[in-house]
Design an enzyme around this catalytic site. Structure first.
Site, short mmCIF file in Angstrom:
data_model
loop_
_atom_site.label_atom_id
_atom_site.label_comp_id
_atom_site.label_asym_id
_atom_site.label_seq_id
_atom_site.Cartn_x
_atom_site.Cartn_y
_atom_site.Cartn_z
N ASP A 166 0.87 -1.17 0.00
CA ASP A 166 0.00 0.00 0.00
C ASP A 166 0.91 1.23 0.00
O ASP A 166 2.14 1.10 -0.05
CB ASP A 166 -1.01 -0.03 1.15
CG ASP A 166 -0.40 0.03 2.54
OD1 ASP A 166 0.80 0.33 2.67
OD2 ASP A 166 -1.14 -0.23 3.53
N CYS A 167 0.33 2.42 0.04
CA CYS A 167 1.17 3.62 -0.16
C CYS A 167 2.21 3.76 0.94
O CYS A 167 3.40 3.98 0.67
CB CYS A 167 0.31 4.87 -0.30
SG CYS A 167 -0.56 5.41 1.19
N ASP A 211 2.34 3.97 9.29
CA ASP A 211 1.21 4.63 8.61
C ASP A 211 1.55 6.03 8.13
O ASP A 211 2.35 6.74 8.74
CB ASP A 211 0.01 4.70 9.56
CG ASP A 211 -0.63 3.33 9.76
OD1 ASP A 211 -0.44 2.44 8.92
OD2 ASP A 211 -1.34 3.16 10.78
N ALA A 212 0.88 6.45 7.05
CA ALA A 212 1.21 7.72 6.39
C ALA A 212 1.11 8.92 7.33
O ALA A 212 2.02 9.76 7.37
CB ALA A 212 0.31 7.92 5.17
N HIS A 267 -2.50 9.92 1.87
CA HIS A 267 -1.61 9.28 0.89
C HIS A 267 -0.18 9.75 1.10
O HIS A 267 0.06 10.88 1.55
CB HIS A 267 -2.08 9.63 -0.53
CG HIS A 267 -1.37 8.85 -1.61
ND1 HIS A 267 -1.40 7.48 -1.68
CD2 HIS A 267 -0.60 9.26 -2.66
CE1 HIS A 267 -0.69 7.07 -2.74
NE2 HIS A 267 -0.18 8.14 -3.33
N HIS A 305 5.00 6.25 -6.47
CA HIS A 305 4.07 5.87 -5.40
C HIS A 305 3.25 4.64 -5.77
O HIS A 305 3.21 4.22 -6.92
CB HIS A 305 3.13 7.05 -5.08
CG HIS A 305 2.13 7.34 -6.16
ND1 HIS A 305 0.86 7.83 -5.90
CD2 HIS A 305 2.18 7.22 -7.52
CE1 HIS A 305 0.20 8.00 -7.04
NE2 HIS A 305 0.96 7.64 -8.03
#
Length: 309
Positions: free
Chosen positions: A209-210, A228-229, A263, A275
């Site tokens: 994931d991103c 986490d972002a 994101h 990305h």
């Protein structure tokens, strides 16, 4: 299961589920004692892939040989935290649920003290000492190195000795000896995954994931960052958007950059973003100009050091 012993992931990639009830019938290959990742991902068409995120089914993933701490259990499931994945959800590490079949207890796992072999190929085969194929390992899998022989490396695995080809891994005298590389190296690590389909919660070369993508490309270059972002955006060195360099992490928020961060990507240089976009898309490099990302860009963070290369 006692929580004060070392427990290790005993499958190539273990998915960290939100609850012991999260996995669906279509996810059987992902929760089996012998994980069949490619078969699982092949079955996951767009809708069931999207549900992993929209229905909050999956949190993260953990690689073969990674340590987990068991904090609770329910039937065939263990509630764990992942010390290698920093998270504000639990100070001990990222929390979630893993089937007990995918974990094994080890009393003498000295990965923090001795030499380590880190998988540098996108995927690498693990063999037995009798040259039988045991499993396919993901990029960034780290195992204690027992012996470095010309073209192969003997490694300790959760279930005994295994062999990996020397061309698939790098050996360091200790985990802390993994070199801290520059931003260009972070970009180069990410470039090899262009075209890899996005996977919510993904933390392996089967799909990222991103924030899993940015976490792992930083990790490959010697930096452990939050999982986490939004937490990645709160740590690291704050960089003005006019001063960004390749390898910096760029963050994007709703409401044209004023809302919640949703994101993260890696600045590629030349006004471009590297990305893992979202479900249904693949890892890509795109120009930021005239895109939604240009409007939503809200912050940049630097985790790398300039090594002068």
């Amino acid at each position: 299961m006692e929580s004060n012993n070392i427990w290790l992931v005993n499958v190539p990639v273990a998915t960290l589920w939100t609850s012991y009830e999260s996995a669906r019938e279509i996810d059987r290959d992902a929760i089996a004692g012998t994980v069949r990742l490619e078969e699982w991902l092949e079955k996951l068409t767009y809708e069931p892939r999207l549900q992993l995120c929209d229905d909050n089914l999956v949190q993260s993933q953990v690689l073969f040989g990674q340590e987990v701490m068991i904090i609770d259990e329910k039937g065939d499931w263990a509630h764990v935290v992942i010390p290698d994945q920093p998270s504000g959800k639990d100070s001990r590490g990222y929390p979630g649920w893993i089937p007990k079949d995918q974990l094994i207890q080890q009393s003498d796992w000295y990965i923090k003290q001795g030499p380590v072999a880190v998988i540098t190929s996108k995927k690498a085969l693990l063999y037995s000492e009798r040259n039988e194929r045991l499993m396919e390992l993901s990029y960034q899998t780290m195992l204690p190195a027992v012996e470095d022989i010309v073209d192969r490396i003997r490694v300790k695995t959760p279930t005994g000795i295994g062999i990996i080809r020397a061309e698939d891994a790098a050996v360091y005298q200790a985990e802390k000896e993994i070199p801290k590389n520059n931003g260009a190296a972070i970009v180069a690590s990410g470039e090899q995954f262009i075209g890899l389909p996005y996977l919510w919660g993904g933390m392996s070369s089967y799909g990222y994931d991103c924030s899993g993508f940015s976490y792992n490309m930083c990790r490959a270059n010697g930096y452990i960052i939050p999982r986490d972002a939004h937490e990645q955006a709160a740590a690291g060195e704050n960089i003005e958007l006019n001063d960004i360099l390749p390898g910096d992490l760029l963050f994007f928020a709703y409401e044209e950059g004023k809302g919640r961060i949703h994101h993260v990507g890696i600045y590629y240089g030349d006004g471009k973003l590297l990305h893992s976009p979202n479900t249904g898309k693949n890892i890509e490099i795109i120009p930021l100009a005239d895109t939604i990302y240009e409007k939503e860009l809200c912050a940049a963070r630097r985790y790398w050091m300039n090594t002068g290369e």
